[in-house]
Design a protein around this motif. Structure first.
Motif, PDB file in Angstrom:
ATOM      1  N   MET A 186     -63.561 -45.043 -19.463  1.00  0.00           N
ATOM      2  CA  MET A 186     -64.871 -45.516 -19.868  1.00  0.00           C
ATOM      3  C   MET A 186     -65.791 -45.526 -18.643  1.00  0.00           C
ATOM      4  O   MET A 186     -65.434 -46.028 -17.589  1.00  0.00           O
ATOM      5  N   ALA A 187     -66.962 -44.986 -18.793  1.00  0.00           N
ATOM      6  CA  ALA A 187     -67.917 -44.915 -17.686  1.00  0.00           C
ATOM      7  C   ALA A 187     -68.539 -46.284 -17.431  1.00  0.00           C
ATOM      8  O   ALA A 187     -68.757 -47.065 -18.359  1.00  0.00           O
ATOM      9  N   GLU A 188     -68.797 -46.543 -16.158  1.00  0.00           N
ATOM     10  CA  GLU A 188     -69.423 -47.810 -15.791  1.00  0.00           C
ATOM     11  C   GLU A 188     -70.899 -47.787 -16.185  1.00  0.00           C
ATOM     12  O   GLU A 188     -71.583 -46.792 -15.982  1.00  0.00           O
ATOM     13  N   ALA A 189     -71.373 -48.889 -16.759  1.00  0.00           N
ATOM     14  CA  ALA A 189     -72.778 -48.986 -17.161  1.00  0.00           C
ATOM     15  C   ALA A 189     -73.660 -49.048 -15.923  1.00  0.00           C
ATOM     16  O   ALA A 189     -73.313 -49.682 -14.924  1.00  0.00           O
ATOM     17  N   ARG A 190     -74.794 -48.390 -15.986  1.00  0.00           N
ATOM     18  CA  ARG A 190     -75.745 -48.435 -14.869  1.00  0.00           C
ATOM     19  C   ARG A 190     -76.521 -49.736 -14.940  1.00  0.00           C
ATOM     20  O   ARG A 190     -76.951 -50.179 -15.989  1.00  0.00           O
ATOM     21  N   ARG A 191     -76.680 -50.359 -13.773  1.00  0.00           N
ATOM     22  CA  ARG A 191     -77.469 -51.587 -13.689  1.00  0.00           C
ATOM     23  C   ARG A 191     -78.947 -51.194 -13.683  1.00  0.00           C
ATOM     24  O   ARG A 191     -79.346 -50.288 -12.954  1.00  0.00           O
ATOM     25  N   THR A 192     -79.732 -51.888 -14.478  1.00  0.00           N
ATOM     26  CA  THR A 192     -81.144 -51.563 -14.615  1.00  0.00           C
ATOM     27  C   THR A 192     -82.004 -52.806 -14.481  1.00  0.00           C
ATOM     28  O   THR A 192     -81.521 -53.929 -14.576  1.00  0.00           O
ATOM     29  N   VAL A 193     -83.285 -52.558 -14.260  1.00  0.00           N
ATOM     30  CA  VAL A 193     -84.290 -53.616 -14.285  1.00  0.00           C
ATOM     31  C   VAL A 193     -85.444 -53.099 -15.140  1.00  0.00           C
ATOM     32  O   VAL A 193     -85.800 -51.919 -15.060  1.00  0.00           O
ATOM     33  N   THR A 194     -85.991 -53.966 -15.975  1.00  0.00           N
ATOM     34  CA  THR A 194     -87.142 -53.609 -16.799  1.00  0.00           C
ATOM     35  C   THR A 194     -88.363 -54.303 -16.228  1.00  0.00           C
ATOM     36  O   THR A 194     -88.392 -55.528 -16.082  1.00  0.00           O
ATOM     37  N   ILE A 195     -89.371 -53.500 -15.885  1.00  0.00           N
ATOM     38  CA  ILE A 195     -90.615 -54.025 -15.333  1.00  0.00           C
ATOM     39  C   ILE A 195     -91.742 -53.616 -16.259  1.00  0.00           C
ATOM     40  O   ILE A 195     -92.060 -52.435 -16.369  1.00  0.00           O
ATOM     41  N   GLN A 196     -92.275 -54.591 -16.957  1.00  0.00           N
ATOM     42  CA  GLN A 196     -93.391 -54.393 -17.879  1.00  0.00           C
ATOM     43  C   GLN A 196     -93.161 -53.188 -18.799  1.00  0.00           C
ATOM     44  O   GLN A 196     -94.007 -52.330 -18.966  1.00  0.00           O
ATOM     45  N   GLY A 197     -91.964 -53.150 -19.388  1.00  0.00           N
ATOM     46  CA  GLY A 197     -91.621 -52.137 -20.375  1.00  0.00           C
ATOM     47  C   GLY A 197     -91.014 -50.858 -19.817  1.00  0.00           C
ATOM     48  O   GLY A 197     -90.507 -50.048 -20.579  1.00  0.00           O
ATOM     49  N   GLU A 198     -91.043 -50.671 -18.514  1.00  0.00           N
ATOM     50  CA  GLU A 198     -90.447 -49.481 -17.903  1.00  0.00           C
ATOM     51  C   GLU A 198     -89.077 -49.851 -17.348  1.00  0.00           C
ATOM     52  O   GLU A 198     -88.932 -50.848 -16.648  1.00  0.00           O
ATOM     53  N   VAL A 199     -88.083 -49.038 -17.657  1.00  0.00           N
ATOM     54  CA  VAL A 199     -86.714 -49.299 -17.237  1.00  0.00           C
ATOM     55  C   VAL A 199     -86.382 -48.419 -16.033  1.00  0.00           C
ATOM     56  O   VAL A 199     -86.612 -47.211 -16.045  1.00  0.00           O
ATOM     57  N   PHE A 200     -85.831 -49.053 -14.991  1.00  0.00           N
ATOM     58  CA  PHE A 200     -85.434 -48.344 -13.776  1.00  0.00           C
ATOM     59  C   PHE A 200     -83.973 -48.659 -13.487  1.00  0.00           C
ATOM     60  O   PHE A 200     -83.559 -49.822 -13.557  1.00  0.00           O
ATOM     61  N   ALA A 235     -92.169 -64.817 -18.198  1.00  0.00           N
ATOM     62  CA  ALA A 235     -90.711 -64.870 -18.052  1.00  0.00           C
ATOM     63  C   ALA A 235     -90.144 -63.482 -17.758  1.00  0.00           C
ATOM     64  O   ALA A 235     -89.217 -63.343 -16.951  1.00  0.00           O
ATOM     65  N   ALA A 236     -90.694 -62.462 -18.380  1.00  0.00           N
ATOM     66  CA  ALA A 236     -90.213 -61.097 -18.150  1.00  0.00           C
ATOM     67  C   ALA A 236     -90.483 -60.650 -16.711  1.00  0.00           C
ATOM     68  O   ALA A 236     -89.622 -60.047 -16.066  1.00  0.00           O
ATOM     69  N   ASP A 237     -91.680 -60.939 -16.189  1.00  0.00           N
ATOM     70  CA  ASP A 237     -91.995 -60.589 -14.802  1.00  0.00           C
ATOM     71  C   ASP A 237     -91.114 -61.374 -13.837  1.00  0.00           C
ATOM     72  O   ASP A 237     -90.646 -60.844 -12.826  1.00  0.00           O
ATOM     73  N   HIS A 238     -90.870 -62.649 -14.152  1.00  0.00           N
ATOM     74  CA  HIS A 238     -90.008 -63.462 -13.293  1.00  0.00           C
ATOM     75  C   HIS A 238     -88.588 -62.898 -13.285  1.00  0.00           C
ATOM     76  O   HIS A 238     -87.948 -62.816 -12.229  1.00  0.00           O
ATOM     77  N   ALA A 239     -88.093 -62.481 -14.437  1.00  0.00           N
ATOM     78  CA  ALA A 239     -86.743 -61.904 -14.523  1.00  0.00           C
ATOM     79  C   ALA A 239     -86.654 -60.624 -13.691  1.00  0.00           C
ATOM     80  O   ALA A 239     -85.677 -60.420 -12.962  1.00  0.00           O
ATOM     81  N   ALA A 240     -87.671 -59.774 -13.770  1.00  0.00           N
ATOM     82  CA  ALA A 240     -87.684 -58.533 -12.977  1.00  0.00           C
ATOM     83  C   ALA A 240     -87.691 -58.863 -11.492  1.00  0.00           C
ATOM     84  O   ALA A 240     -86.958 -58.249 -10.699  1.00  0.00           O
ATOM     85  N   TYR A 241     -88.482 -59.841 -11.095  1.00  0.00           N
ATOM     86  CA  TYR A 241     -88.551 -60.286  -9.700  1.00  0.00           C
ATOM     87  C   TYR A 241     -87.182 -60.742  -9.204  1.00  0.00           C
ATOM     88  O   TYR A 241     -86.722 -60.353  -8.127  1.00  0.00           O
ATOM     89  N   VAL A 242     -86.493 -61.547  -9.990  1.00  0.00           N
ATOM     90  CA  VAL A 242     -85.188 -62.069  -9.600  1.00  0.00           C
ATOM     91  C   VAL A 242     -84.180 -60.928  -9.457  1.00  0.00           C
ATOM     92  O   VAL A 242     -83.427 -60.871  -8.480  1.00  0.00           O
ATOM     93  N   VAL A 243     -84.164 -60.011 -10.404  1.00  0.00           N
ATOM     94  CA  VAL A 243     -83.238 -58.878 -10.327  1.00  0.00           C
ATOM     95  C   VAL A 243     -83.522 -58.049  -9.079  1.00  0.00           C
ATOM     96  O   VAL A 243     -82.604 -57.707  -8.334  1.00  0.00           O
ATOM     97  N   LEU A 244     -84.784 -57.730  -8.834  1.00  0.00           N
ATOM     98  CA  LEU A 244     -85.115 -56.940  -7.645  1.00  0.00           C
ATOM     99  C   LEU A 244     -84.750 -57.681  -6.365  1.00  0.00           C
ATOM    100  O   LEU A 244     -84.149 -57.113  -5.455  1.00  0.00           O
ATOM    101  N   LYS A 245     -85.094 -58.949  -6.288  1.00  0.00           N
ATOM    102  CA  LYS A 245     -84.869 -59.717  -5.067  1.00  0.00           C
ATOM    103  C   LYS A 245     -83.384 -59.861  -4.741  1.00  0.00           C
ATOM    104  O   LYS A 245     -82.982 -59.748  -3.577  1.00  0.00           O
ATOM    105  N   TYR A 246     -82.559 -60.090  -5.753  1.00  0.00           N
ATOM    106  CA  TYR A 246     -81.160 -60.395  -5.497  1.00  0.00           C
ATOM    107  C   TYR A 246     -80.183 -59.254  -5.796  1.00  0.00           C
ATOM    108  O   TYR A 246     -79.037 -59.320  -5.355  1.00  0.00           O
ATOM    109  N   GLU A 247     -80.619 -58.234  -6.504  1.00  0.00           N
ATOM    110  CA  GLU A 247     -79.701 -57.155  -6.877  1.00  0.00           C
ATOM    111  C   GLU A 247     -80.054 -55.808  -6.240  1.00  0.00           C
ATOM    112  O   GLU A 247     -79.212 -54.933  -6.159  1.00  0.00           O
TER     113      GLU A 247
END
Length: 84
Positions: free
Chosen positions: A1-15, A54-66
């Motif tokens: 099974m392939a490992e899932a890619r970790r992503t972040v969603t920023i204002q509707g765009e997934v990276f 909340a969505a922007d805060h979640a993106a910020y946390v993912v970027l900052k710590y991941e």
């Protein structure tokens, strides 16, 4: 099974975090301006409302710590850094 890619969603765009080459947040009191560059050379800019969205805060946390290439700066004289 392939490992899932970790992503972040920023204002509707997934990276995919592995595709982010640089992420810099110029901080303000309630959010800031996020400049993002991906490995394919594309540049993206987002106005994040970290305190009010909340969505922007979640993106910020993912970027900052991941994301291994995250940085941020505050206007001179503001908190957030030790300043020299």
């Amino acid at each position: 099974m392939a490992e899932a890619r970790r992503t972040v969603t920023i204002q509707g765009e997934v990276f995919a975090l592995d595709d982010i080459e640089a992420a810099h947040l110029s901080r303000g009191l309630t959010g800031g301006l996020l400049d993002l560059r991906t490995t394919d050379g594309e540049e993206h800019t987002f106005q994040l409302w970290i305190r009010d969205s909340a969505a922007d805060h979640a993106a910020y946390v993912v970027l900052k710590y991941e994301c291994g290439c995250y940085s941020e700066s505050w206007p001179r004289g503001w908190g957030g850094g030790s300043g020299s």
